[in-house]
Design an enzyme around this catalytic site. Structure first.
Site, PDB file in Angstrom:
ATOM      1  N   ASP A 264     -10.201  -5.422   0.628  1.00  9.55           N
ATOM      2  CA  ASP A 264      -9.703  -6.219  -0.504  1.00  9.55           C
ATOM      3  C   ASP A 264     -10.684  -7.337  -0.868  1.00  9.55           C
ATOM      4  OD1 ASP A 264      -7.265  -5.622  -1.788  1.00  9.55           O
ATOM      5  OD2 ASP A 264      -6.093  -6.256  -0.043  1.00  9.55           O
TER       6      ASP A 264
ATOM      7  N   LYS B  59      -2.440   4.512  -3.777  1.00  6.43           N
ATOM      8  CA  LYS B  59      -3.628   4.288  -2.946  1.00  6.43           C
ATOM      9  C   LYS B  59      -3.778   5.423  -1.947  1.00  6.43           C
ATOM     10  CE  LYS B  59      -3.450  -0.688  -3.428  1.00  6.43           C
ATOM     11  NZ  LYS B  59      -2.843  -1.933  -2.936  1.00  6.43           N
TER      12      LYS B  59
ATOM     13  N   GLN C 297      -0.769  -5.053   1.897  1.00  5.89           N
ATOM     14  CA  GLN C 297      -0.277  -5.171   0.525  1.00  5.89           C
ATOM     15  C   GLN C 297       0.412  -6.529   0.315  1.00  5.89           C
ATOM     16  OE1 GLN C 297      -0.825  -2.946  -1.886  1.00  5.89           O
ATOM     17  NE2 GLN C 297       0.416  -3.935  -3.451  1.00  5.89           N
TER      18      GLN C 297
HETATM   19  N1  GUN Z   1      -0.852  -6.482  -4.580  1.00  6.99           N
HETATM   20  C1  GUN Z   1      -1.169  -6.258  -5.886  1.00  6.99           C
HETATM   21  N2  GUN Z   1      -2.478  -5.972  -6.010  1.00  6.99           N
HETATM   22  C2  GUN Z   1      -3.007  -6.027  -4.772  1.00  6.99           C
HETATM   23  C3  GUN Z   1      -4.321  -5.818  -4.251  1.00  6.99           C
HETATM   24  O1  GUN Z   1      -5.292  -5.542  -4.970  1.00  6.99           O
HETATM   25  N3  GUN Z   1      -4.456  -5.951  -2.902  1.00  6.99           N
HETATM   26  C4  GUN Z   1      -3.415  -6.262  -2.093  1.00  6.99           C
HETATM   27  N4  GUN Z   1      -3.644  -6.373  -0.785  1.00  6.99           N
HETATM   28  N5  GUN Z   1      -2.186  -6.471  -2.534  1.00  6.99           N
HETATM   29  C5  GUN Z   1      -1.989  -6.339  -3.876  1.00  6.99           C
END
Ligand code: GUN
Length: 297
Positions: A121, A54, A98
């Protein structure tokens, strides 16, 4: 029929190119560069890999990436305080905490504390509600990316039968809402659904988002269907050598591709779209917060 492969890697790359252009335009015309804060608690290896990707892709798109790495033992109150500080920080446009979080932290409480305007998100109940009522808001990245893949095959989905297998808040439920918004007739299937193979066989669009390797069999797929495999499962692969593993989806790809019209591979399908849509959401949030019309991405 042998299915067309939906190349998520290429489509994500194209999307990231458009995002980079949009970011340049925002800096040139409005004098700001969107900033995304990513918060990682603990040292889950898969989460570390995601967070690194990311951050890398955020910077490659010309945006600012701010990482907060906290110890596994971080008290819930400290994480709440960080989220609140990011909410009020004018240089931050997007906040992503996350998941999964350590078990001593109430993840719902943390997600509900994020300012909905910065919730890239799309997990905050306000954004979930906005998606349900069709009143804008930020949309969860994996369903948003999946819809873009579907529309790369067929622009008008009106009247099609869509079946979403899996009812998570992160994928299944928002995916169903997006497809309703596209005028599909949507069935939500899950672990208690009776005769799941027959339900799946009705689908013009079949979305598998259950997290069970190869669960959707080839003969569950209607001839010519669009199949989107959201699953990313690591399984043992003794054929590759002792102790080796490989990634597989929720769909038995080799069998399903004989019947589908178009299908996403794993890896290289939905996965790359998720981060690209996170970047798109960051640009969208940065514009909406400033009263600007967001670019179409
Ligand atoms: N953990 C795995 N995929 C995601 C996601 O798309 N967003 C977040 N915040 N955590 C994750």
């Amino acid at each position: 029929m042998t299915a067309t492969l939906i190349d998520g890697k290429a489509i994500a790359e194209q999307l990231r190119g458009g995002i980079a252009q949009a970011v340049k335009g925002l800096e040139r015309d409005h004098g700001f560069v969107p900033g995304l804060a990513v918060v990682l608690v603990g040292d889950n290896p898969a989460s570390q890999v995601y967070v690194r990707s990311k951050a890398k892709q955020t910077v490659e798109a010309g945006m600012r990436s701010i990482e907060h790495k906290l110890a596994e033992t971080t008290p819930e109150a400290d994480l709440l305080a960080l989220v609140k500080a990011l909410n009020t920080d004018p240089t931050i446009d997007g906040i992503l905490v996350q998941l999964p979080l350590p078990s001593h932290i109430n993840a719902d409480l943390i997600l509900e504390t994020i300012d909905p305007a910065k919730d890239v998100d799309g997990f905050h109940p306000v954004n979930a509600g906005r998606l349900m009522t069709g009143t804008g808001g930020l949309v969860p990245c994996t369903p948003l990316g999946s819809l873009k893949l579907i529309k790369s095959v067929r622009a008008d989905l009106s009247g099609l039968d869509a079946v979403v297998v899996g009812r998570s808040n992160i994928v299944g439920k928002p995916m169903a809402q997006l497809l309703i918004g596209e005028n599909c007739t949507v069935t939500m299937a899950h672990s208690r659904t009776r005769d799941l193979p027959a339900v799946c066989r009705r689908a013009d669009i079949l979305i598998a988002a259950v997290g069970r390797p190869l669960m959707v069999k080839g003969d569950w797929v209607k001839e010519g269907a669009i199949v989107i495999d959201v699953g990313i499962n690591r399984v043992d692969a003794p054929d590759l050598g002792p102790g080796k593993t490989r990634l597989v989806g929720d769909v038995d790809f080799e069998a399903a591709r004989q019947r589908a019209g178009a299908i996403t591979p794993v890896p290289g399908g939905v996965g790359p779209m998720t981060i690209a849509c996170l970047l798109a959401n960051t640009v969208t949030a940065s514009c909406l917060r400033r009263g600007l019309v967001p670019p179409v991405l």
